[in-house]
Design an enzyme around this catalytic site. Sequence first.
Site, PDB file in Angstrom:
ATOM      1  N   HIS A   1       0.816  -1.210   0.000  1.00 36.25           N
ATOM      2  CA  HIS A   1       0.000   0.000   0.000  1.00 36.25           C
ATOM      3  C   HIS A   1       0.850   1.261   0.000  1.00 36.25           C
ATOM      4  CE1 HIS A   1      -3.650  -2.259   0.327  1.00 36.25           C
ATOM      5  NE2 HIS A   1      -3.302  -2.803   1.479  1.00 36.25           N
TER       6      HIS A   1
ATOM      7  N   ARG B   1       7.438  -5.341   3.225  1.00 41.25           N
ATOM      8  CA  ARG B   1       6.158  -5.958   2.906  1.00 41.25           C
ATOM      9  C   ARG B   1       6.008  -5.915   1.392  1.00 41.25           C
ATOM     10  NH1 ARG B   1       0.058  -4.455   4.927  1.00 41.25           N
ATOM     11  NH2 ARG B   1       0.486  -2.468   3.859  1.00 41.25           N
TER      12      ARG B   1
ATOM     13  N   GLU C   1      -5.264 -11.913   7.649  1.00 39.95           N
ATOM     14  CA  GLU C   1      -6.146 -10.745   7.600  1.00 39.95           C
ATOM     15  C   GLU C   1      -7.488 -11.046   6.934  1.00 39.95           C
ATOM     16  OE1 GLU C   1      -3.946  -7.718   5.488  1.00 39.95           O
ATOM     17  OE2 GLU C   1      -2.994  -9.195   4.182  1.00 39.95           O
TER      18      GLU C   1
ATOM     19  N   ASP D   1      -7.724  -4.782   7.496  1.00 43.53           N
ATOM     20  CA  ASP D   1      -8.351  -5.753   6.598  1.00 43.53           C
ATOM     21  C   ASP D   1      -9.087  -6.830   7.392  1.00 43.53           C
ATOM     22  OD1 ASP D   1      -7.931  -5.092   3.821  1.00 43.53           O
ATOM     23  OD2 ASP D   1      -5.805  -5.354   4.182  1.00 43.53           O
TER      24      ASP D   1
END
Length: 257
Positions: free
Chosen positions: A43, A68, A149, A175
């Site tokens: 993200h 990530r 998640e 999430d």
Amino acid sequence: MLLTERLMAGERVFSAWSSVPDSLNAEGLAATPFDAVCLDMQHGAHHEDSVMRCLGPIIASGKPGLVRVPVDRFDMAARALDFGAQAVIAPMVNSVADARAFAQSMKYPPVGKRSWGPHLAMGRSGFSGPQSAWLDEANRKTLAFAMIETREALDAVDEILAVAGIDGVFVGPSDFSIALTDGKAVDPSLESMMEAIAHISARAQAVGKHAGIYVVDPKLVQRYSAMGYRLFALGNEQNYMERGAAALLADAGALTS
């Protein structure tokens, strides 16, 4: 001390979370009191080149660099390790098949199928021994965190943790809240999911693996810690700037109610 050693010793590790793909920014984060820095490709705006460049100053600071990767970019997981990351967090690992694909990219044989080529990581770490010595220790020193998640991941958490090469799980509470409310809410502090969050950590501890979590509200750290979580990612650059600016202005008497 390596990230794996700190976690194995039961220490709490607090990581900064970076979305800005700039090496000077990473250098600044590494100079803060955070124990580690995670570069977010999912993200955040980080990309392959920025991960390569930003890990340099993080490693030079003596702190672990984490990455990530984007969803299903297990090829990038291996690249991040070759650039010198000590841990990779893979989002949306919802099944044993996902976990196996992730682990295969993260670990050298016989555990996985990671291809050899860690020369940049070797140089950045100051390693000067034979390549065989690096190979002997690489699987132990690099950590694969599967993100939990979704409902599917929660249901399969024991099977995901049982996959060879998966070193731990990492909870994405935003999430997770969306999944557990069937899309009705996004609330990373949702009280009704705390039992599930505790369950995830308990299952990891039961098999001697690590549990980490992204923390939106720092006040929850003590609660998560009591559940057994030891790796905590706090905030992001925007959050750090907002809080820092507010504190400076308050100290200057420039803020009014």
